[in-house]
Enzyme design. Structure first.
Site, short mmCIF file in Angstrom:
data_model
loop_
_atom_site.label_atom_id
_atom_site.label_comp_id
_atom_site.label_asym_id
_atom_site.label_seq_id
_atom_site.Cartn_x
_atom_site.Cartn_y
_atom_site.Cartn_z
N HIS A 106 0.72 -1.27 0.06
CA HIS A 106 -0.07 0.02 0.11
C HIS A 106 0.73 1.27 -0.12
CE1 HIS A 106 0.71 -1.32 4.14
NE2 HIS A 106 0.65 -0.13 4.41
N HIS A 108 0.72 5.26 1.04
CA HIS A 108 0.11 6.44 2.02
C HIS A 108 0.20 7.75 1.26
CE1 HIS A 108 0.46 4.19 6.11
NE2 HIS A 108 1.41 3.73 5.07
P1 5GP Z 1 1.86 0.38 7.22
O1 5GP Z 1 2.13 0.49 8.75
O2 5GP Z 1 1.75 -1.05 7.25
O3 5GP Z 1 2.31 1.18 6.49
O4 5GP Z 1 0.33 0.86 7.03
C1 5GP Z 1 -0.83 0.32 7.47
C2 5GP Z 1 -1.70 1.28 7.62
O5 5GP Z 1 -2.96 0.58 7.80
C3 5GP Z 1 -1.69 2.15 9.02
O6 5GP Z 1 -1.63 3.41 8.50
C4 5GP Z 1 -2.87 1.91 9.80
O7 5GP Z 1 -3.40 2.91 10.53
C5 5GP Z 1 -4.03 1.57 8.70
N1 5GP Z 1 -4.95 0.59 9.19
C6 5GP Z 1 -4.67 -0.40 9.93
N2 5GP Z 1 -5.97 -1.13 10.25
C7 5GP Z 1 -6.78 -0.63 9.22
C8 5GP Z 1 -8.07 -0.91 9.00
O8 5GP Z 1 -8.73 -1.79 9.71
N3 5GP Z 1 -8.81 -0.11 8.02
C9 5GP Z 1 -8.06 0.92 7.56
N4 5GP Z 1 -9.07 1.68 6.86
N5 5GP Z 1 -6.90 1.29 7.63
C10 5GP Z 1 -6.32 0.31 8.75
#
Ligand code: 5GP
Length: 145
Positions: A106, A108
């Site tokens: 993903h 951001h």
């Molecule tokens: P990462 O830490 O892997 O770069 O980003 C994962 C993102 O997913 C985080 O910014 C977190 O806030 C978001 N996130 C985690 N669980 C959920 C969820 O259940 N729904 C949504 N919409 N975002 C989520």
């Protein structure tokens, strides 16, 4: 979860893609989905994901990269129109040691507003669902304008 390993079909974004978990949807097409981050680092924090399974950017098929970043640019442009931020951070993390917490790749899109600090990465408070839906609608409207 380092860079190696198997894709887990039960990760939260896979469930969102299958419609098993709700999300505040911003945009979708045949290859990508964009939705509001539930623990936003700032107002209007959006995530863009490819539909095809991959754990991180290194695993995204080359044929899917252009579409993924096409959606990132489109949505970031709509975030700019809708929310008038002073800057926009586009970022992504690969592997837990790099800060990744959800293992479906993903990107951001994080609006920055002058004088406003960012909430921590994956450490913010869960946002109000109605507020996320309103923001998603504002960004969607800007996409369609
Ligand atoms: P990462 O830490 O892997 O770069 O980003 C994962 C993102 O997913 C985080 O910014 C977190 O806030 C978001 N996130 C985690 N669980 C959920 C969820 O259940 N729904 C949504 N919409 N975002 C989520």
């Amino acid at each position: 979860m380092s860079l190696d390993g198997q894709y887990d079909e039960q990760n939260i974004f896979a469930k969102i893609l299958r419609g098993e978990m709700p999300c505040a949807k911003v945009y979708e097409d045949g290859g990508t989905l964009a939705f509001m981050d539930a623990f936003p680092q700032s107002r209007g924090h959006v995530l863009v994901i490819p539909r095809n399974p991959s754990r991180n950017l290194l695993e995204v098929a080359p044929k899917d990269i252009g579409r993924l970043f096409g959606t990132v640019q489109r949505v970031a442009t709509a975030v700019r129109s809708a929310l008038k931020p002073d800057g926009i951070v586009v970022t992504q993390f690969n592997g837990a040691p790099a800060g990744q917490t959800v293992f479906h790749s993903h990107v951001h899109i994080i609006p920055r507003y002058d004088g406003e600090a960012l909430a921590g990465h994956a450490a913010g408070e869960m946002a109000d669902t109605d507020e996320l839906k309103t923001l998603a609608e504002q960004i969607r409207n800007a996409l369609e304008a």
